[in-house]
Design an enzyme around this catalytic site. Structure first.
Site, PDB file in Angstrom:
ATOM      1  N   ASP A  59       0.841  -1.205   0.000  1.00 27.77           N
ATOM      2  CA  ASP A  59       0.000   0.000   0.000  1.00 27.77           C
ATOM      3  C   ASP A  59       0.876   1.255   0.000  1.00 27.77           C
ATOM      4  O   ASP A  59       0.363   2.378  -0.124  1.00 27.77           O
ATOM      5  CB  ASP A  59      -1.019  -0.005   1.142  1.00 27.77           C
ATOM      6  CG  ASP A  59      -0.381   0.062   2.518  1.00 27.77           C
ATOM      7  OD1 ASP A  59       0.869  -0.039   2.612  1.00 27.77           O
ATOM      8  OD2 ASP A  59      -1.124   0.199   3.509  1.00 27.77           O
ATOM      9  N   ASP A  98      -1.280  -6.249  -0.381  1.00 26.27           N
ATOM     10  CA  ASP A  98      -1.317  -5.537   0.899  1.00 26.27           C
ATOM     11  C   ASP A  98      -2.754  -5.081   1.175  1.00 26.27           C
ATOM     12  O   ASP A  98      -3.319  -4.305   0.389  1.00 26.27           O
ATOM     13  CB  ASP A  98      -0.387  -4.322   0.807  1.00 26.27           C
ATOM     14  CG  ASP A  98       0.283  -3.994   2.109  1.00 26.27           C
ATOM     15  OD1 ASP A  98       0.038  -4.697   3.111  1.00 26.27           O
ATOM     16  OD2 ASP A  98       1.092  -3.030   2.117  1.00 26.27           O
ATOM     17  N   GLU A 197       9.261  -3.895  10.663  1.00 27.14           N
ATOM     18  CA  GLU A 197       9.667  -2.614  10.063  1.00 27.14           C
ATOM     19  C   GLU A 197      10.171  -1.642  11.122  1.00 27.14           C
ATOM     20  O   GLU A 197       9.504  -1.408  12.143  1.00 27.14           O
ATOM     21  CB  GLU A 197       8.482  -1.980   9.288  1.00 27.14           C
ATOM     22  CG  GLU A 197       8.861  -0.631   8.679  1.00 27.14           C
ATOM     23  CD  GLU A 197       7.885  -0.119   7.623  1.00 27.14           C
ATOM     24  OE1 GLU A 197       6.945  -0.840   7.263  1.00 27.14           O
ATOM     25  OE2 GLU A 197       8.089   1.030   7.172  1.00 27.14           O
TER      26      GLU A 197
HETATM   27  O1  KIV Z   1       3.517  -1.140   1.666  1.00 27.29           O
HETATM   28  C1  KIV Z   1       4.707  -1.512   1.687  1.00 27.29           C
HETATM   29  O2  KIV Z   1       5.503  -1.253   0.772  1.00 27.29           O
HETATM   30  C2  KIV Z   1       5.139  -2.295   2.835  1.00 27.29           C
HETATM   31  C3  KIV Z   1       6.602  -2.620   2.941  1.00 27.29           C
HETATM   32  C4  KIV Z   1       7.319  -1.448   3.458  1.00 27.29           C
HETATM   33  C5  KIV Z   1       6.841  -3.827   3.750  1.00 27.29           C
HETATM   34  O3  KIV Z   1       4.349  -2.632   3.653  1.00 27.29           O
END
Ligand code: KIV
Length: 295
Positions: A59, A98, A197
């Site tokens: 996302d 995501d 993260e």
């Molecule tokens: O949305 C994204 O790119 C993420 C990564 C930072 C793991 O969740």
């Protein structure tokens, strides 16, 4: 497209599709897992052909592709639109969609339905949810529906207001313990892997050692079982900021800028298109055409 009609590009070398079992084997054998984000067909092709194990349609596209301030506003339909393009380009990597903000937080049944859409409507292999023990019920329900789930703890950008900004998580002993408890709750709920993260490296390493499933770090040091970066950060394509944990492997933004300026200058100066960029015509046909115009 620069490929001409009838001129085929080399087919990509085929690679076996990555599975969850492959990821677990890598953790068990101490082999690092590789993961990157991709958001469209060309980025998916390039990332897949580089040989990564996992591709996340993150996302983060809200910021790096759509130019929004943060990740909160991106919708399910927008995520699915990008995920479909990625699935067309990536043939071997295991694909993760995501789940956007408010697609899983309010209601477990809605969470399962939205997770299902990533598999049914966009060709993803799994989904990712942000959060710890509070998302364990939704995680368990999605896994029970046959959909693999990746967890995501530490700095969870969908909770940016609660966290008070993009800040490192787990810096005190109590916070680090909470992160470990969240990771264990997600593992018990059935996650196949967990993103950590912006977590201090020793905390991420301690969590990784205590989990059976792989951890994938972003700003969490080398003690994780794998690493992930955002495509635009790695390639120097995001204009607003570069987090401390990013290693920039190319300045593609600068290279693209120079190419575009050169194009504008060439057209303005009459240097493009040149003879080799034009289609010829049979001279007799041309003469007939021109004489008909005059007659
Ligand atoms: O949305 C994204 O790119 C993420 C990564 C930072 C793991 O969740």
């Amino acid at each position: 497209m620069s490929t001409q009609p009838g001129e085929q590009k080399e087919p990509a070398r085929s690679r076996r599709k990555v599975s969850i079992l492959d990821l677990q084997k890598k953790k068990n054998n101490g082999q690092p897992i590789t993961m990157l984000t991709a958001y469209d067909y060309p980025s998916a092709l390039l990332v897949d052909q580089a040989g990564v194990d996992l591709i996340l349609v993150g996302d983060s596209l809200a910021m790096v592709v759509l130019g929004l301030e943060n990740t909160l506003a991106v919708t399910m339909d927008e995520m699915l639109h990008h995920a479909r393009a990625v699935a067309r380009g990536a043939k071997a990597a295991f694909l993760i969609g995501d789940m956007p903000f408010m697609s899983y937080q309010a209601d477990v049944v809605e969470a399962v339905r939205n997770a299902g859409r990533f598999l049914k409507e966009s060709g993803m292999d799994s989904v990712k949810l942000e959060g710890g023990h509070e998302v364990a019920p939704a995680t368990r329900a999605i896994v029970n529906a046959g959909i693999p789930v990746m967890g995501h703890i530490g700095l969870t950008p969908q909770s940016i207001s609660k966290l008070g900004g993009f800040r490192v998580q787990g810096k005190t002993a109590a916070d680090a313990r909470r992160l470990l408890d969240d990771a264990l709750a997600l593992e018990a709920a059935g996650c196949f892997a967990i993103v950590l993260e912006a977590v201090p490296a020793p905390v991420a390493e301690a969590i990784s050692r205590r989990l059976r499933i792989p951890t994938i770090g972003i700003g969490a040091g080398p003690g994780c079982d794998g690493q992930v970066l955002v495509y635009h950060d790695l390639l120097g394509l995001f204009d607003r900021f570069t987090p401390k944990f990013v290693k920039q492997y190319a300045n593609a933004g600068q290279a693209i800028h120079e190419a575009l300026v050169a194009y504008v200058e060439d057209v303005a100066a009459g240097r493009f298109p040149a003879a080799e960029h034009t289609y010829p015509m049979d001279e007799t046909e041309l003469a007939t055409f021109l004489s008909e115009l005059e007659g």
